[in-house]
Design a protein around this motif. Structure first.
Motif, PDB file in Angstrom:
ATOM      1  N   ILE A  36       6.429   6.691  -8.911  1.00 15.74           N
ATOM      2  CA  ILE A  36       6.639   6.242  -7.530  1.00 15.74           C
ATOM      3  C   ILE A  36       5.437   5.446  -7.027  1.00 15.74           C
ATOM      4  O   ILE A  36       5.591   4.416  -6.381  1.00 15.74           O
ATOM      5  N   ILE A  37       4.232   5.917  -7.343  1.00 14.89           N
ATOM      6  CA  ILE A  37       3.033   5.278  -6.782  1.00 14.89           C
ATOM      7  C   ILE A  37       2.428   4.195  -7.661  1.00 14.89           C
ATOM      8  O   ILE A  37       1.612   3.422  -7.188  1.00 14.89           O
ATOM      9  N   TYR A  92       0.198  13.503  -5.163  1.00 13.01           N
ATOM     10  CA  TYR A  92       0.009  13.252  -6.594  1.00 13.01           C
ATOM     11  C   TYR A  92      -1.263  13.930  -7.113  1.00 13.01           C
ATOM     12  O   TYR A  92      -1.261  14.559  -8.164  1.00 13.01           O
ATOM     13  N   ILE A  93      -2.351  13.809  -6.364  1.00 12.09           N
ATOM     14  CA  ILE A  93      -3.623  14.411  -6.780  1.00 12.09           C
ATOM     15  C   ILE A  93      -3.490  15.927  -6.884  1.00 12.09           C
ATOM     16  O   ILE A  93      -3.957  16.538  -7.851  1.00 12.09           O
ATOM     17  N   VAL A  94      -2.829  16.548  -5.913  1.00 11.74           N
ATOM     18  CA  VAL A  94      -2.630  18.002  -5.964  1.00 11.74           C
ATOM     19  C   VAL A  94      -1.760  18.366  -7.165  1.00 11.74           C
ATOM     20  O   VAL A  94      -2.035  19.352  -7.863  1.00 11.74           O
ATOM     21  N   LEU A 120       0.839  -1.197   0.000  1.00 11.90           N
ATOM     22  CA  LEU A 120       0.000   0.000   0.000  1.00 11.90           C
ATOM     23  C   LEU A 120       0.870   1.242   0.000  1.00 11.90           C
ATOM     24  O   LEU A 120       1.869   1.320   0.704  1.00 11.90           O
ATOM     25  N   LYS A 121       0.517   2.195  -0.818  1.00 14.19           N
ATOM     26  CA  LYS A 121       1.252   3.457  -0.886  1.00 14.19           C
ATOM     27  C   LYS A 121       0.703   4.391   0.183  1.00 14.19           C
ATOM     28  O   LYS A 121      -0.486   4.397   0.456  1.00 14.19           O
ATOM     29  N   PRO A 122       1.580   5.194   0.759  1.00 12.92           N
ATOM     30  CA  PRO A 122       1.098   6.144   1.775  1.00 12.92           C
ATOM     31  C   PRO A 122       0.045   7.086   1.184  1.00 12.92           C
ATOM     32  O   PRO A 122       0.183   7.569   0.069  1.00 12.92           O
ATOM     33  N   LYS A 123      -0.988   7.295   1.969  1.00  9.85           N
ATOM     34  CA  LYS A 123      -2.062   8.182   1.516  1.00  9.85           C
ATOM     35  C   LYS A 123      -1.549   9.586   1.240  1.00  9.85           C
ATOM     36  O   LYS A 123      -2.033  10.261   0.339  1.00  9.85           O
ATOM     37  N   ALA A 124      -0.555  10.037   1.986  1.00 12.31           N
ATOM     38  CA  ALA A 124      -0.009  11.378   1.781  1.00 12.31           C
ATOM     39  C   ALA A 124       0.631  11.503   0.409  1.00 12.31           C
ATOM     40  O   ALA A 124       0.502  12.536  -0.252  1.00 12.31           O
TER      41      ALA A 124
END
Length: 135
Positions: free
Chosen positions: A124-125, A15-17, A6-10
């Motif tokens: 990365i993700i 990425y979304i920002v 699992l990738k860190p939510k942060a």
């Protein structure tokens, strides 16, 4: 096939920002084109857009130091507020040499940096299929 960690939510939030910032830059280019080639009223939207999303560059800068990311990603995030600041200066600064001629070039550099940031964070993700790494 082992499960993907699992990738860190942060990092996903970062990425979304970055994607939203990049999409806003695309809207900037479209609105300036519409203002120049279609209807000058679009210029107001061009100006309001940057005022609306400019703070995202600071969020990305802070996020690059809060979320563990490679140095290159951190550098790209740091370049965004600097380039936005140069954009403001080239438009608003009255100098003997018209610095506004640099505005499109800096805008292109800003878009390029933002797009590169999005791609680097995606690498990365995103999961890497075993088939590609084994071949």
């Amino acid at each position: 096939m082992k499960p993907e960690p699992l990738k860190p939510k942060a990092l996903i939030g970062f990425y979304i920002v970055a994607v939203i910032f990049n999409l806003c830059l695309m809207a900037q280019v479209l609105t300036v084109g519409l203002a120049y080639f279609y209807n000058p009223e679009w210029w107001n939207i061009h100006v309001w857009l940057v005022r609306g999303y400019g703070s995202l560059s600071l969020i990305l800068l802070g996020g690059a130091y809060w979320v563990p990311v490679p140095r290159r990603v951190r550098s790209l995030a740091a370049s965004l507020p600097v380039l936005l600041g140069l954009q403001f200066l080239t438009i608003h600064l009255n100098a003997p040499i018209p610095l506004s001629i640099l505005h499109p070039l800096i805008g292109f550099t800003l878009f390029s940096s933002s797009t590169t940031l999005v791609h680097r964070v995606w690498r990365i993700i995103s999961p890497k299929p075993e088939e590609e790494t084994a071949g």
